[in-house]
Design a protein around this motif. Structure first.
Motif, short mmCIF file in Angstrom:
data_model
loop_
_atom_site.label_atom_id
_atom_site.label_comp_id
_atom_site.label_asym_id
_atom_site.label_seq_id
_atom_site.Cartn_x
_atom_site.Cartn_y
_atom_site.Cartn_z
N HIS A 112 0.80 -1.22 0.00
CA HIS A 112 0.00 0.00 0.00
C HIS A 112 0.84 1.28 0.00
CE1 HIS A 112 -3.36 -2.63 0.56
NE2 HIS A 112 -2.77 -3.16 1.61
N ALA A 113 2.12 1.16 0.20
CA ALA A 113 3.00 2.34 0.25
C ALA A 113 3.15 2.95 -1.13
CB ALA A 113 4.37 1.93 0.79
N PRO A 114 3.39 4.26 -1.17
CA PRO A 114 3.70 4.89 -2.46
C PRO A 114 4.94 4.26 -3.08
CG PRO A 114 3.51 6.54 -0.70
CD PRO A 114 3.46 5.19 -0.06
N LEU A 115 5.04 4.29 -4.40
CA LEU A 115 6.18 3.70 -5.10
C LEU A 115 7.50 4.25 -4.56
CD1 LEU A 115 7.45 1.90 -7.25
CD2 LEU A 115 7.09 3.78 -8.89
N ALA A 116 7.56 5.54 -4.30
CA ALA A 116 8.81 6.14 -3.82
C ALA A 116 9.25 5.50 -2.50
CB ALA A 116 8.66 7.64 -3.65
N ALA A 117 8.32 5.22 -1.61
CA ALA A 117 8.68 4.59 -0.33
C ALA A 117 9.16 3.16 -0.55
CB ALA A 117 7.48 4.59 0.61
N ARG A 118 8.55 2.46 -1.50
CA ARG A 118 8.98 1.10 -1.80
C ARG A 118 10.38 1.10 -2.42
NH1 ARG A 118 4.34 -0.83 -5.34
NH2 ARG A 118 3.57 1.29 -5.27
N LEU A 119 10.66 2.10 -3.25
CA LEU A 119 12.00 2.23 -3.84
C LEU A 119 13.03 2.54 -2.76
CD1 LEU A 119 11.12 4.29 -7.05
CD2 LEU A 119 11.67 1.85 -6.93
N LEU A 120 12.67 3.42 -1.82
CA LEU A 120 13.58 3.75 -0.73
C LEU A 120 13.87 2.53 0.13
CD1 LEU A 120 15.27 5.63 0.99
CD2 LEU A 120 13.17 6.47 2.06
N ALA A 121 12.87 1.72 0.40
CA ALA A 121 13.08 0.51 1.20
C ALA A 121 14.07 -0.43 0.52
CB ALA A 121 11.75 -0.20 1.45
N VAL A 122 13.98 -0.58 -0.79
CA VAL A 122 14.90 -1.45 -1.53
C VAL A 122 16.29 -0.83 -1.58
CG1 VAL A 122 15.41 -2.39 -3.83
CG2 VAL A 122 13.12 -2.63 -2.86
N ALA A 123 16.38 0.47 -1.81
CA ALA A 123 17.69 1.13 -1.85
C ALA A 123 18.39 1.00 -0.50
CB ALA A 123 17.52 2.61 -2.22
N HIS A 124 17.64 1.17 0.57
CA HIS A 124 18.19 1.05 1.92
C HIS A 124 18.69 -0.38 2.16
CE1 HIS A 124 18.58 1.61 6.25
NE2 HIS A 124 17.98 0.45 6.37
N ALA A 125 17.87 -1.36 1.85
CA ALA A 125 18.25 -2.76 2.06
C ALA A 125 19.47 -3.13 1.22
CB ALA A 125 17.07 -3.68 1.74
N PHE A 126 19.52 -2.66 -0.02
CA PHE A 126 20.66 -2.96 -0.88
C PHE A 126 21.95 -2.44 -0.26
CE2 PHE A 126 23.54 -1.90 -4.41
CZ PHE A 126 23.64 -3.14 -5.02
N ASP A 127 21.92 -1.21 0.24
CA ASP A 127 23.13 -0.66 0.85
C ASP A 127 23.50 -1.42 2.12
OD1 ASP A 127 25.23 1.44 0.65
OD2 ASP A 127 24.50 1.86 2.67
N GLU A 128 22.51 -1.80 2.91
CA GLU A 128 22.78 -2.57 4.13
C GLU A 128 23.46 -3.90 3.80
OE1 GLU A 128 22.52 -1.80 7.33
OE2 GLU A 128 21.73 0.19 6.90
N LEU A 129 23.02 -4.55 2.74
CA LEU A 129 23.62 -5.82 2.34
C LEU A 129 25.05 -5.64 1.83
CD1 LEU A 129 20.55 -7.35 0.49
CD2 LEU A 129 21.51 -8.13 2.67
N ARG A 130 25.34 -4.46 1.28
CA ARG A 130 26.64 -4.21 0.68
C ARG A 130 27.65 -3.58 1.65
NH1 ARG A 130 29.06 -5.28 -2.95
NH2 ARG A 130 29.51 -3.30 -3.94
N ARG A 131 27.19 -3.14 2.81
CA ARG A 131 28.07 -2.47 3.79
C ARG A 131 28.90 -3.48 4.55
NH1 ARG A 131 24.45 1.39 7.47
NH2 ARG A 131 26.18 1.04 8.85
N PRO A 132 30.19 -3.18 4.72
CA PRO A 132 31.00 -4.05 5.57
C PRO A 132 30.59 -3.89 7.04
CG PRO A 132 32.32 -2.25 4.68
CD PRO A 132 30.96 -2.11 4.11
#
Length: 163
Positions: A112-132
């Motif tokens: 139900h979230a706006p597309l921008a919020a869904r994109l932010l959630a993925v961008a955040h998770a991607f960086d978390e997975l890539r951070r040492p």
């Protein structure tokens, strides 16, 4: 503009100054600030790829830059703490405030979230997975994409993950 200072924001940060908030985050929590800049860059790429209009893309990037502003009040580099009143205090648009609200609740708000919020959630998770991390070796770009793909349709929006 509301002039009440949100709980946890240092008194040294001028009222209504998003730039000052970002500068304070950079000084007090440089790793968090760097994470926020990377998330903003990823979010901008995802938004452009999915055709987010320019005005909405600007709101998405602004939300990404301050999505970890709660780190100013404590917790580790990967802890998000909500700051009540931050939206009106910094003069954020309602769109930015909505993106932040939904992005902080990816499990509860998808789909139900706006597309921008869904994109932010993925961008955040991607960086978390890539951070040492002290306890975890960062994933490669491909491994991080596969990890997100496994959660597409459950935790994350499939459209955002595919982007």
């Amino acid at each position: 503009m509301c002039v009440a200072r949100p709980q946890g924001v240092p008194h040294s940060v001028p009222v209504g100054s998003l730039d000052a908030l970002l500068e304070t985050l950079d000084l007090r929590r440089p790793a968090v600030a760097a994470h926020s800049r990377r998330v903003a860059a990823y979010a901008r790429q995802l938004g452009a790829f999915t055709g987010v209009p320019a005005e909405d893309l600007a709101a998405l990037v602004q939300a990404a830059l301050i999505h970890e502003a709660g780190a100013l009040v404590g917790g580790g580099d990967d802890v998000t703490v909500e700051l009540p009143g931050i939206d009106t205090w910094c003069g954020l648009s309602e769109d930015v405030a909505d993106i932040l609200w939904y992005a902080a609740r990816p499990y509860a708000s998808y789909p139900h979230a706006p597309l921008a919020a869904r994109l932010l959630a993925v961008a955040h998770a991607f960086d978390e997975l890539r951070r040492p991390r002290e306890y975890q070796v960062p994933l490669s770009v491909e491994s991080a994409r596969m990890a997100l793909a496994r959660e597409a349709g459950r935790r994350f929006c499939p459209t955002a993950v595919i982007a």
